[in-house]
Design a protein around this motif. Sequence first.
Motif, mmCIF file in Angstrom:
data_model
loop_
_atom_site.group_PDB
_atom_site.id
_atom_site.type_symbol
_atom_site.label_atom_id
_atom_site.label_comp_id
_atom_site.label_asym_id
_atom_site.label_seq_id
_atom_site.Cartn_x
_atom_site.Cartn_y
_atom_site.Cartn_z
ATOM 1 N N ARG A 127 39.927 22.345 31.288
ATOM 2 C CA ARG A 127 40.396 23.024 30.206
ATOM 3 C C ARG A 127 39.315 23.795 29.393
ATOM 4 O O ARG A 127 39.506 24.338 28.245
ATOM 5 N N THR A 128 37.944 23.570 29.963
ATOM 6 C CA THR A 128 36.893 23.883 29.176
ATOM 7 C C THR A 128 36.431 25.567 29.177
ATOM 8 O O THR A 128 37.199 26.150 30.164
ATOM 9 N N GLY A 129 35.878 26.312 28.376
ATOM 10 C CA GLY A 129 35.554 27.574 28.474
ATOM 11 C C GLY A 129 35.006 28.014 29.900
ATOM 12 O O GLY A 129 35.103 28.970 30.385
ATOM 13 N N LYS A 130 34.149 27.284 30.599
ATOM 14 C CA LYS A 130 33.425 27.310 31.756
ATOM 15 C C LYS A 130 34.298 27.439 32.640
ATOM 16 O O LYS A 130 34.300 28.242 33.635
ATOM 17 N N ALA A 131 35.337 26.628 32.905
ATOM 18 C CA ALA A 131 36.522 26.690 33.892
ATOM 19 C C ALA A 131 37.220 27.839 33.634
ATOM 20 O O ALA A 131 37.573 28.308 34.948
ATOM 21 N N ARG A 132 37.467 28.207 32.544
ATOM 22 C CA ARG A 132 38.287 29.569 32.410
ATOM 23 C C ARG A 132 37.642 30.809 32.926
ATOM 24 O O ARG A 132 37.885 31.661 33.778
ATOM 25 N N LEU A 133 35.965 30.509 32.881
ATOM 26 C CA LEU A 133 35.242 31.743 33.312
ATOM 27 C C LEU A 133 35.168 31.685 34.802
ATOM 28 O O LEU A 133 35.324 32.781 35.737
ATOM 29 N N VAL A 134 35.087 30.632 35.334
ATOM 30 C CA VAL A 134 35.262 30.351 36.879
ATOM 31 C C VAL A 134 36.639 30.790 37.327
ATOM 32 O O VAL A 134 36.634 31.688 38.462
ATOM 33 N N ALA A 135 37.791 30.630 36.694
ATOM 34 C CA ALA A 135 38.951 31.028 37.088
ATOM 35 C C ALA A 135 39.159 32.474 37.082
ATOM 36 O O ALA A 135 39.485 32.976 38.179
ATOM 37 N N VAL A 136 38.602 33.254 36.064
ATOM 38 C CA VAL A 136 38.653 34.783 36.086
ATOM 39 C C VAL A 136 37.740 35.375 36.983
ATOM 40 O O VAL A 136 38.175 36.361 37.736
ATOM 41 N N LEU A 137 36.570 34.508 37.132
ATOM 42 C CA LEU A 137 35.572 35.177 38.340
ATOM 43 C C LEU A 137 36.106 35.112 39.840
ATOM 44 O O LEU A 137 36.257 36.015 40.361
ATOM 45 N N GLY A 138 36.998 34.007 39.983
ATOM 46 C CA GLY A 138 37.453 33.542 41.012
ATOM 47 C C GLY A 138 38.628 34.788 41.420
ATOM 48 O O GLY A 138 39.014 35.072 42.492
ATOM 49 N N GLY A 139 39.265 35.026 40.438
ATOM 50 C CA GLY A 139 40.500 35.909 40.474
ATOM 51 C C GLY A 139 39.893 37.270 40.809
ATOM 52 O O GLY A 139 40.556 38.039 41.775
ATOM 53 N N LEU A 140 38.725 37.663 40.254
ATOM 54 C CA LEU A 140 38.353 38.800 40.462
ATOM 55 C C LEU A 140 37.872 38.972 42.168
ATOM 56 O O LEU A 140 38.159 40.113 42.561
ATOM 57 N N VAL A 141 37.244 37.927 42.340
ATOM 58 C CA VAL A 141 36.743 38.038 43.930
ATOM 59 C C VAL A 141 37.820 38.029 44.937
ATOM 60 O O VAL A 141 37.744 38.665 45.664
ATOM 61 N N ALA A 142 38.740 37.313 44.399
ATOM 62 C CA ALA A 142 39.970 37.079 45.258
ATOM 63 C C ALA A 142 40.886 38.391 45.358
ATOM 64 O O ALA A 142 41.107 38.906 46.286
ATOM 65 N N ALA A 143 40.881 38.936 44.222
ATOM 66 C CA ALA A 143 41.528 40.435 44.055
ATOM 67 C C ALA A 143 40.660 41.554 44.837
ATOM 68 O O ALA A 143 41.291 42.182 45.503
ATOM 69 N N ALA A 144 39.296 41.494 44.683
ATOM 70 C CA ALA A 144 38.269 42.247 45.622
ATOM 71 C C ALA A 144 38.628 42.019 47.084
ATOM 72 O O ALA A 144 38.794 43.146 47.840
ATOM 73 N N TRP A 145 38.859 40.942 47.632
ATOM 74 C CA TRP A 145 38.903 40.590 48.928
ATOM 75 C C TRP A 145 40.143 41.058 49.298
ATOM 76 O O TRP A 145 40.244 41.653 50.519
ATOM 77 N N LEU A 146 41.406 40.868 48.581
ATOM 78 C CA LEU A 146 42.714 41.436 49.100
ATOM 79 C C LEU A 146 42.752 43.101 48.942
ATOM 80 O O LEU A 146 43.184 43.511 49.848
ATOM 81 N N LEU A 147 42.319 43.549 47.928
ATOM 82 C CA LEU A 147 42.236 45.198 47.983
ATOM 83 C C LEU A 147 41.293 45.843 49.001
ATOM 84 O O LEU A 147 41.502 46.777 49.497
ATOM 85 N N SER A 148 40.282 44.835 49.468
ATOM 86 C CA SER A 148 39.350 45.512 50.318
ATOM 87 C C SER A 148 39.989 45.448 51.803
ATOM 88 O O SER A 148 39.682 46.289 52.607
ATOM 89 N N HIS A 149 41.548 44.715 52.183
ATOM 90 C CA HIS A 149 42.001 44.937 53.212
ATOM 91 C C HIS A 149 43.067 45.833 53.116
ATOM 92 O O HIS A 149 43.464 46.432 53.986
ATOM 93 N N VAL A 150 43.703 46.167 51.916
ATOM 94 C CA VAL A 150 44.352 46.921 51.733
ATOM 95 C C VAL A 150 43.852 48.487 51.907
ATOM 96 O O VAL A 150 44.336 49.603 51.983
ATOM 97 N N PHE A 151 42.571 48.760 51.186
ATOM 98 C CA PHE A 151 41.951 49.790 51.085
ATOM 99 C C PHE A 151 40.405 49.686 51.723
ATOM 100 O O PHE A 151 39.352 49.714 51.115
ATOM 101 N N PRO A 152 40.371 49.565 52.940
ATOM 102 C CA PRO A 152 38.983 49.079 53.686
ATOM 103 C C PRO A 152 37.861 50.128 53.230
ATOM 104 O O PRO A 152 36.804 49.718 53.203
ATOM 105 N N ARG A 153 38.281 51.470 53.470
ATOM 106 C CA ARG A 153 37.296 52.283 53.073
ATOM 107 C C ARG A 153 36.499 52.170 51.747
ATOM 108 O O ARG A 153 35.378 52.632 51.535
ATOM 109 N N GLU A 154 37.327 51.663 50.650
ATOM 110 C CA GLU A 154 36.800 51.497 49.228
ATOM 111 C C GLU A 154 36.593 50.065 49.135
ATOM 112 O O GLU A 154 36.290 49.621 47.879
ATOM 113 N N ALA A 155 36.252 49.375 50.203
ATOM 114 C CA ALA A 155 35.797 47.842 49.874
ATOM 115 C C ALA A 155 34.818 47.527 49.141
ATOM 116 O O ALA A 155 34.669 46.661 48.481
ATOM 117 N N SER A 156 33.638 48.594 49.608
ATOM 118 C CA SER A 156 32.389 48.233 48.853
ATOM 119 C C SER A 156 32.419 48.620 47.385
ATOM 120 O O SER A 156 31.692 47.955 46.643
#
Length: 718
Positions: A101-130
């Motif tokens: 429940r700490t601030g650093k845990a929230r930051l990890v959750a946000v960054l993890g969400g960003l990386v996970a979203a990027a991974w999913l979107l890279s499969h949907v739009f492979p040309r725009e993955a980078s």
Amino acid sequence: MDCASCVATVRNAVERLPGVSAVEVNLMAERLTVQRLPGGTAAAAIERQVSGLGYHATRLVTSQARPEKQDRGGGSSHVGHLHAHGEDEEAEDRAGTPWWRTGKARLVAVLGGLVAAAWLLSHVFPREASWIYLAATLAALFPFGRRAIALARAGSPFSIETLMCAAALGAVVIGAAEEAAIVVLLFAVGELLENVAAGRARAGIRSLASLLPATARREATAGLEEVPVASLRVGDMVQVRPGDRVPCDGEITEGRSALDESPVTGESVPVARGPGDPVIAGSINADGVLRVRVSRAATDNTVSRIVRLVEEASASRAPSQRFVERFSRWWTPGAMVASLLVILVPPLLAGGDWWTWTYRGLALLLIACPCALVISVPAAIASGLSAGARRGLLVKGGAALEAIGAARTVAFDKTGTLTEGTPRVTDIVPLRDGTDERRVLGFAASVEEGSAHPLARAILTAAAERSAPVPPAANARTVPGRAVEASVGGRRVAVGSPRHAVEAGAALSEEAQTRIAALESDGKTVVTLLLDGLPLGLIAMRDEPRADAAAGVAALRQLGVNAVMLTGDNERTGRAIAGKLGLDVRAQLLPADKLREIAALKAHGPVVMVGDGINDAPALAAASVGIAMGGGTDVALDTADAALMRERVGGVADLVSLSRATLANIRQNVAVAVGLKAVFLVTTLAGITGLWPAILADTGATVLVTLNALRLLRWKGL
């Protein structure tokens, strides 16, 4: 603050401010103490400087803070205390909020969400993955980049944030945006793990404070009232029921009971206490109801002083820590130069591939972070200090803790240290016809009146028990290490050693000398009473060795440490006591002689001096480390480098063992920090591992050395 690099960052930033004469940063207490010269930087500006580094500073108003004090230059200076914690952490984070429940845990959750979203979107739009990973990386880098810029402005350009941001941005430039995003995420996870580990270390110190109950049963006009312990004042009367923890330092006025003092002193056997006896906060009342008068306020009781001492000791830097910090200042810029050479030299001189060697150079940047190395020493020192405090072994800082383990010799004072400190009069020998024992004892008591020396107390006690007449004395004076003199009824009276009597010109008969030799051979201390320069009588006293003294000396010998007794007593008595305990002896020593003996012992290696903390201050200060056998008294806690709350000779061997365990832990930590980086350095340059294993080499090593240091909290002693 999670690691020693945080400490160095804050200290460097505040020291650069004008008008700041002293800065102390305590990692375990998360406290910054600043001493400001008149007209120097305002407290609000200091708070802004700390906040700019990514911390939130809260000014403290405590009974510990002194509003003003004199600096070394003679001018007035102001002392302020700040509490620093992560700017995105809430106040309750410091009070035991779960890590998730700490601030650093929230930051990890946000960054993890960003990386996970990027991974999913890279499969949907492979040309725009980078481009998707680029967006995720830049978003993730924002909080760390902002902190890196703030640190650079504050005088710390080579921070881990700078290295990580440079490596991640470089990876983006060469087209490794996916790995760059993972590197930033792993860095955030590593910071969270450091936060968890640091929290566990702080919990070890906070557990000492939990020895105090939250409330106390205080007597009031209307009867007993339940009040917070912090509200107790000196003179208040409290009731302690069976099974309760004693809420204060105080004195029993009514009732008898056995008190379990093991939580504070480590003494496993309950101690019987009754009216007039002192009690210490945190001890447990076993059976009877006690009425206790408070003798110390809550902020100054034994437990509070121990917690404060451990926190302050954790803030002091040991020699090995200072060396590591100096080394790390050169390590990071050196590593950046090495990274640049890795990027440039192979392509320019050997035709290497630019992409490959740029990638490896960026990975080297991450490996080069010194966090694990910097935290390796203070984490072990803090755990060692906490482990010792839980067992009644108080050490004032890492320097003393390191030095104790390196000791070649332990020098003991005799009275009150190796012995119980409560001698009793065993023999009274009149040396003149017509003089009885009560007259000899009465004259001696009149001269010793008001003295705190154990032998003086023995004479005064014997005079009271035998109802000896004690005439008033005047013009009393002490001849250090030799005698006490006074005028009694217009006559000169002196109480001192037989050696002093001879040196003063008093002729001791052959019969008196024979009696003295016999008494001293029995391990008794003999003093002569001179009346107008002539012998009037002899008084013999004996102070029995502590029950564990022989075992304590034997434990030191098993650790390879020599033991010697330094005493002002005569040669025969000294040898009689030393013979029972199995150690060498230097007898008939004046205070100056003890200093010379310690200097001679130090020529062969570090020396630890153990005394009662009252009469041995010069010797304690002259030794490599001074240890006071003090039972929690002010003098014991303030005079020496370490103190034994539990008055056991074996506690000295425990301190040596704890010191060596801490030093071994430091060596293990340094080996892990350096060894792990060396392995990843080789594998990175060989092209076996890349960016994300490189960041694991840093964060993983940091977590490993912290967890290893926490093992010391389970240290049990000999």
